[in-house]
Motif scaffolding. Structure first.
Motif, PDB file in Angstrom:
ATOM      1  N   ASP A  23     -43.016  42.452 -11.893  1.00  0.00           N
ATOM      2  CA  ASP A  23     -43.467  43.979 -12.695  1.00  0.00           C
ATOM      3  C   ASP A  23     -41.946  43.918 -13.376  1.00  0.00           C
ATOM      4  O   ASP A  23     -40.811  43.161 -13.245  1.00  0.00           O
ATOM      5  CB  ASP A  23     -43.053  44.899 -11.770  1.00  0.00           C
ATOM      6  N   ALA A  24     -41.864  45.585 -14.370  1.00  0.00           N
ATOM      7  CA  ALA A  24     -40.848  44.692 -15.111  1.00  0.00           C
ATOM      8  C   ALA A  24     -39.523  45.057 -14.985  1.00  0.00           C
ATOM      9  O   ALA A  24     -38.754  44.109 -15.467  1.00  0.00           O
ATOM     10  CB  ALA A  24     -41.038  45.990 -16.263  1.00  0.00           C
ATOM     11  N   PRO A  25     -38.931  45.466 -14.326  1.00  0.00           N
ATOM     12  CA  PRO A  25     -37.550  46.192 -13.526  1.00  0.00           C
ATOM     13  C   PRO A  25     -37.176  44.208 -12.485  1.00  0.00           C
ATOM     14  O   PRO A  25     -36.538  44.155 -13.085  1.00  0.00           O
ATOM     15  CB  PRO A  25     -37.606  46.765 -12.099  1.00  0.00           C
ATOM     16  N   LEU A  26     -38.119  43.067 -12.012  1.00  0.00           N
ATOM     17  CA  LEU A  26     -37.886  42.356 -11.804  1.00  0.00           C
ATOM     18  C   LEU A  26     -37.931  41.205 -12.648  1.00  0.00           C
ATOM     19  O   LEU A  26     -36.682  40.350 -12.806  1.00  0.00           O
ATOM     20  CB  LEU A  26     -39.347  41.659 -10.623  1.00  0.00           C
ATOM     21  N   LEU A  27     -38.303  41.887 -14.100  1.00  0.00           N
ATOM     22  CA  LEU A  27     -38.299  40.378 -14.920  1.00  0.00           C
ATOM     23  C   LEU A  27     -37.176  40.499 -15.417  1.00  0.00           C
ATOM     24  O   LEU A  27     -36.903  39.742 -15.967  1.00  0.00           O
ATOM     25  CB  LEU A  27     -39.736  40.493 -15.532  1.00  0.00           C
ATOM     26  N   ALA A  28     -36.560  41.886 -15.319  1.00  0.00           N
ATOM     27  CA  ALA A  28     -35.706  42.506 -16.226  1.00  0.00           C
ATOM     28  C   ALA A  28     -34.394  40.883 -15.115  1.00  0.00           C
ATOM     29  O   ALA A  28     -33.507  40.855 -15.706  1.00  0.00           O
ATOM     30  CB  ALA A  28     -35.369  43.223 -16.241  1.00  0.00           C
ATOM     31  N   SER A  29     -34.577  41.361 -14.168  1.00  0.00           N
ATOM     32  CA  SER A  29     -33.467  40.313 -13.016  1.00  0.00           C
ATOM     33  C   SER A  29     -33.639  39.365 -13.159  1.00  0.00           C
ATOM     34  O   SER A  29     -32.455  38.383 -12.795  1.00  0.00           O
ATOM     35  CB  SER A  29     -33.971  41.200 -11.029  1.00  0.00           C
ATOM     36  N   TRP A  30     -34.692  39.108 -13.392  1.00  0.00           N
ATOM     37  CA  TRP A  30     -34.832  37.801 -13.689  1.00  0.00           C
ATOM     38  C   TRP A  30     -34.205  37.145 -15.011  1.00  0.00           C
ATOM     39  O   TRP A  30     -33.786  35.952 -14.933  1.00  0.00           O
ATOM     40  CB  TRP A  30     -36.452  37.206 -13.335  1.00  0.00           C
ATOM     41  N   GLN A  31     -34.310  37.697 -15.624  1.00  0.00           N
ATOM     42  CA  GLN A  31     -33.478  37.564 -17.190  1.00  0.00           C
ATOM     43  C   GLN A  31     -32.396  37.355 -16.907  1.00  0.00           C
ATOM     44  O   GLN A  31     -31.052  36.392 -17.764  1.00  0.00           O
ATOM     45  CB  GLN A  31     -34.340  38.295 -18.067  1.00  0.00           C
ATOM     46  N   GLU A  32     -31.833  38.184 -16.463  1.00  0.00           N
ATOM     47  CA  GLU A  32     -30.532  38.691 -15.597  1.00  0.00           C
ATOM     48  C   GLU A  32     -29.487  36.992 -15.340  1.00  0.00           C
ATOM     49  O   GLU A  32     -28.537  37.126 -15.163  1.00  0.00           O
ATOM     50  CB  GLU A  32     -29.881  40.304 -15.619  1.00  0.00           C
ATOM     51  N   PRO A 216     -22.993  22.038 -11.657  1.00  0.00           N
ATOM     52  CA  PRO A 216     -23.849  23.607 -11.553  1.00  0.00           C
ATOM     53  C   PRO A 216     -23.987  23.600 -10.739  1.00  0.00           C
ATOM     54  O   PRO A 216     -24.033  25.274  -9.906  1.00  0.00           O
ATOM     55  CB  PRO A 216     -25.153  23.176 -12.836  1.00  0.00           C
ATOM     56  N   SER A 217     -24.640  22.808  -9.160  1.00  0.00           N
ATOM     57  CA  SER A 217     -25.131  22.672  -8.015  1.00  0.00           C
ATOM     58  C   SER A 217     -24.056  23.304  -7.161  1.00  0.00           C
ATOM     59  O   SER A 217     -24.069  23.571  -5.914  1.00  0.00           O
ATOM     60  CB  SER A 217     -25.844  22.043  -8.070  1.00  0.00           C
ATOM     61  N   ALA A 218     -23.127  23.594  -8.179  1.00  0.00           N
ATOM     62  CA  ALA A 218     -21.962  23.149  -6.351  1.00  0.00           C
ATOM     63  C   ALA A 218     -21.671  24.447  -5.545  1.00  0.00           C
ATOM     64  O   ALA A 218     -21.509  26.140  -6.725  1.00  0.00           O
ATOM     65  CB  ALA A 218     -20.625  22.636  -6.823  1.00  0.00           C
ATOM     66  N   PRO A 219     -21.452  25.135  -4.644  1.00  0.00           N
ATOM     67  CA  PRO A 219     -20.639  26.636  -3.926  1.00  0.00           C
ATOM     68  C   PRO A 219     -19.991  27.546  -5.164  1.00  0.00           C
ATOM     69  O   PRO A 219     -20.376  28.941  -5.212  1.00  0.00           O
ATOM     70  CB  PRO A 219     -20.391  26.397  -3.128  1.00  0.00           C
ATOM     71  N   GLU A 220     -19.004  26.934  -5.577  1.00  0.00           N
ATOM     72  CA  GLU A 220     -18.431  27.713  -6.826  1.00  0.00           C
ATOM     73  C   GLU A 220     -19.050  28.008  -8.031  1.00  0.00           C
ATOM     74  O   GLU A 220     -18.506  29.125  -8.404  1.00  0.00           O
ATOM     75  CB  GLU A 220     -16.561  27.347  -7.063  1.00  0.00           C
ATOM     76  N   THR A 221     -20.316  27.636  -8.445  1.00  0.00           N
ATOM     77  CA  THR A 221     -20.983  27.194  -9.210  1.00  0.00           C
ATOM     78  C   THR A 221     -21.781  28.539  -9.019  1.00  0.00           C
ATOM     79  O   THR A 221     -22.422  29.877  -9.776  1.00  0.00           O
ATOM     80  CB  THR A 221     -21.466  26.930  -9.685  1.00  0.00           C
ATOM     81  N   LEU A 222     -23.042  28.496  -7.672  1.00  0.00           N
ATOM     82  CA  LEU A 222     -23.920  29.579  -7.918  1.00  0.00           C
ATOM     83  C   LEU A 222     -23.505  30.490  -6.924  1.00  0.00           C
ATOM     84  O   LEU A 222     -24.144  31.585  -6.720  1.00  0.00           O
ATOM     85  CB  LEU A 222     -24.546  28.602  -6.296  1.00  0.00           C
ATOM     86  N   GLN A 223     -21.784  30.440  -6.081  1.00  0.00           N
ATOM     87  CA  GLN A 223     -21.313  31.732  -5.195  1.00  0.00           C
ATOM     88  C   GLN A 223     -21.873  33.360  -5.818  1.00  0.00           C
ATOM     89  O   GLN A 223     -22.568  34.362  -5.018  1.00  0.00           O
ATOM     90  CB  GLN A 223     -20.246  31.716  -4.747  1.00  0.00           C
ATOM     91  N   SER A 224     -22.320  33.767  -7.431  1.00  0.00           N
ATOM     92  CA  SER A 224     -22.784  35.350  -7.641  1.00  0.00           C
ATOM     93  C   SER A 224     -23.923  34.980  -7.847  1.00  0.00           C
ATOM     94  O   SER A 224     -23.646  36.310  -7.962  1.00  0.00           O
ATOM     95  CB  SER A 224     -21.496  35.857  -8.691  1.00  0.00           C
ATOM     96  N   ASP A 225     -24.380  34.138  -7.482  1.00  0.00           N
ATOM     97  CA  ASP A 225     -25.742  34.531  -7.692  1.00  0.00           C
ATOM     98  C   ASP A 225     -26.482  34.750  -6.425  1.00  0.00           C
ATOM     99  O   ASP A 225     -26.030  34.939  -5.295  1.00  0.00           O
ATOM    100  CB  ASP A 225     -26.658  32.999  -7.729  1.00  0.00           C
TER     101      ASP A 225
END
Length: 225
Positions: A23-32, A216-225
């Motif tokens: 839906d539109a909110p999920l699309l916005a979350s995905w983009q962000e 890019p796949s290191a935990p330090e890069t991914l941790q805030s996702d």
């Protein structure tokens, strides 16, 4: 069975995207979320890291995935702009095919820093050729050496792909590459060193001065996702 596994994985990918973009909110979350991650990767590629300086000016770069290995080799005269855009994909095709969330490492070589160790005749050749043509020549040499799959074919207007015979290319880079064998060897050695660097335990960037490798796949890069 392999073909069926591939089709199953493709169907699962489409199904997962349908959920993420439901839906539109999920699309916005995905983009962000995707831009937040791509922005972090771009910052790791360009901003000062430890003792390493910011990445600016002419560089060679390559993107690796955990499955396919080295996928793409490129060059730019404006690393600060190009490498920030690389994971975002607004002016570069790579992220459309290989999402940055799947990048295992990105290798960057600040090749002008290798010039003092190059033969004197090649330093003269660099001045005569210009930095852009030298970058294209080194890019061609590295592509010949490593055969990255995303550099090895081109799209056709018919909707399919055509193999590229890099060894028979008549591009500016190919024509200039014979003038820089010593510099090409220096680039190759620096490249191999970074391409074989192990992922550190506590950081996502290793900078050697001459270049850097970003994970890019290191935990330090991914941790805030």
């Amino acid at each position: 069975m392999e073909d069926q596994t591939y089709e199953d994985a493709y169907d699962a990918w489409r199904s997962a995207l349908a959920t993420l973009l439901g839906d539109a909110p999920l699309l916005a979350s995905w983009q962000e979320r995707r831009y937040r991650f791509a922005h972090r990767v771009g910052a790791l590629l360009t901003e000062p890291a430890g003792e390493g300086p910011a990445t600016t000016g002419p560089v060679l770069y390559g993107v690796f995935s955990s499955g396919a290995g080295l996928c793409y080799v490129g060059q730019t005269q404006d690393a600060g702009r190009r490498l920030r855009d690389l994971p975002v994909g607004e002016s570069h095709h790579l992220a459309n095919t290989l999402p940055p969330e799947l990048w295992e490492r990105v290798v960057v070589i600040r090749w002008p820093l290798l010039l003092p160790a190059a033969p004197a005749g090649e330093r003269t050749a660099v001045r005569e050729m210009g930095m852009k043509n030298c970058g294209l020549a080194l890019e061609h040499m590295l592509q010949i050496e490593t055969s990255p799959p995303l550099n090895s074919r081109r799209r056709r207007s018919a909707g399919d792909w055509q193999p590229r015979n890099l060894a028979r290319s008549r591009s500016r880079g190919a024509l200039g590459s014979s003038s820089l064998p010593g510099l090409g060897q220096l680039v190759s050695a620096a490249w191999k060193s970074l391409a074989e660097t192990m992922l550190p335990e506590d950081k996502a960037v290793v900078d050697t001065g001459v270049g850097r490798v970003v994970f890019p796949s290191a935990p330090e890069t991914l941790q805030s996702d």
